[in-house]
Design a protein around this motif. Sequence first.
Motif, PDB file in Angstrom:
ATOM      1  N   SER A  14     -28.174 -27.392 -29.240  1.00 32.95           N
ATOM      2  CA  SER A  14     -27.411 -26.210 -28.826  1.00 32.95           C
ATOM      3  C   SER A  14     -27.108 -26.188 -27.331  1.00 32.95           C
ATOM      4  CB  SER A  14     -28.143 -24.934 -29.235  1.00 32.95           C
ATOM      5  OG  SER A  14     -29.402 -24.879 -28.594  1.00 32.95           O
ATOM      6  N   ARG A  15     -27.677 -27.110 -26.560  1.00 32.62           N
ATOM      7  CA  ARG A  15     -27.353 -27.190 -25.130  1.00 32.62           C
ATOM      8  C   ARG A  15     -26.102 -28.027 -24.883  1.00 32.62           C
ATOM      9  NH1 ARG A  15     -32.921 -29.678 -23.767  1.00 32.62           N
ATOM     10  NH2 ARG A  15     -32.190 -30.680 -25.635  1.00 32.62           N
ATOM     11  N   ASN A  16     -25.645 -28.753 -25.890  1.00 32.50           N
ATOM     12  CA  ASN A  16     -24.495 -29.647 -25.752  1.00 32.50           C
ATOM     13  C   ASN A  16     -23.209 -28.873 -26.035  1.00 32.50           C
ATOM     14  OD1 ASN A  16     -22.535 -31.599 -25.908  1.00 32.50           O
ATOM     15  ND2 ASN A  16     -23.770 -33.020 -27.121  1.00 32.50           N
ATOM     16  N   THR A  17     -22.537 -28.445 -24.978  1.00 34.15           N
ATOM     17  CA  THR A  17     -21.338 -27.610 -25.155  1.00 34.15           C
ATOM     18  C   THR A  17     -20.204 -28.354 -25.849  1.00 34.15           C
ATOM     19  OG1 THR A  17     -20.403 -28.196 -23.001  1.00 34.15           O
ATOM     20  CG2 THR A  17     -21.858 -26.261 -23.096  1.00 34.15           C
ATOM     21  N   ARG A  18     -20.226 -29.690 -25.806  1.00 35.27           N
ATOM     22  CA  ARG A  18     -19.167 -30.449 -26.490  1.00 35.27           C
ATOM     23  C   ARG A  18     -19.283 -30.336 -28.005  1.00 35.27           C
ATOM     24  NH1 ARG A  18     -20.946 -34.974 -23.003  1.00 35.27           N
ATOM     25  NH2 ARG A  18     -22.072 -35.343 -24.913  1.00 35.27           N
ATOM     26  N   LYS A  19     -20.452 -29.910 -28.495  1.00 37.09           N
ATOM     27  CA  LYS A  19     -20.667 -29.892 -29.940  1.00 37.09           C
ATOM     28  C   LYS A  19     -20.933 -28.505 -30.517  1.00 37.09           C
ATOM     29  CE  LYS A  19     -22.010 -34.605 -30.364  1.00 37.09           C
ATOM     30  NZ  LYS A  19     -22.397 -35.527 -31.378  1.00 37.09           N
TER      31      LYS A  19
END
Length: 171
Positions: A14-19
């Motif tokens: 959930s920290r990966n804004t691209r996903k």
Amino acid sequence: HYSFAIANDDCHDSRNTRKIARRATFIQTPSAGYKDLWHILTKVGCFYCMRIPDYGAGDWDVKREANRHLPFIEKVDVSGDTIDLVLSAPALVLEARGAFRERPSREEADNILKQEFDSAHIRYVLPSDEPYVRFTAYFGDGAILYTNAFARYDASKQDNPFCPSHLEAHS
């Protein structure tokens, strides 16, 4: 109603804004309760899907603010064989896509039936030999809006307009 236009993120970080917050289904429902959601998805059909750009590229405040201003469907009107779709903002390209036809590859399976450019409105009259039409709107920032298919089929003979016998009949 069959529900084929469902989108969601399959994000494991959930920290990966691209996903995260990149694909979503928007449902017009009186509550988030199971009965209301089930009723809309299976009986009413008031929903659409989107592919959402990674607004802010890691800046969560920018992402949240941009997501609050996504384009949306303002109106759908079905009258006989005519479908009118009105969006809240003009799309670069607004397409009506139809059923499978013989093509060299699966990527080309959908038939583009009509296109509008720089428009928030499309009207399409479904011909008697076309089993369904779905609409896709491509916006300048990379957002893509997808409708569920508007179909014509005999529900007493098949579960949906996409079963193999139906496709063979229209190939």
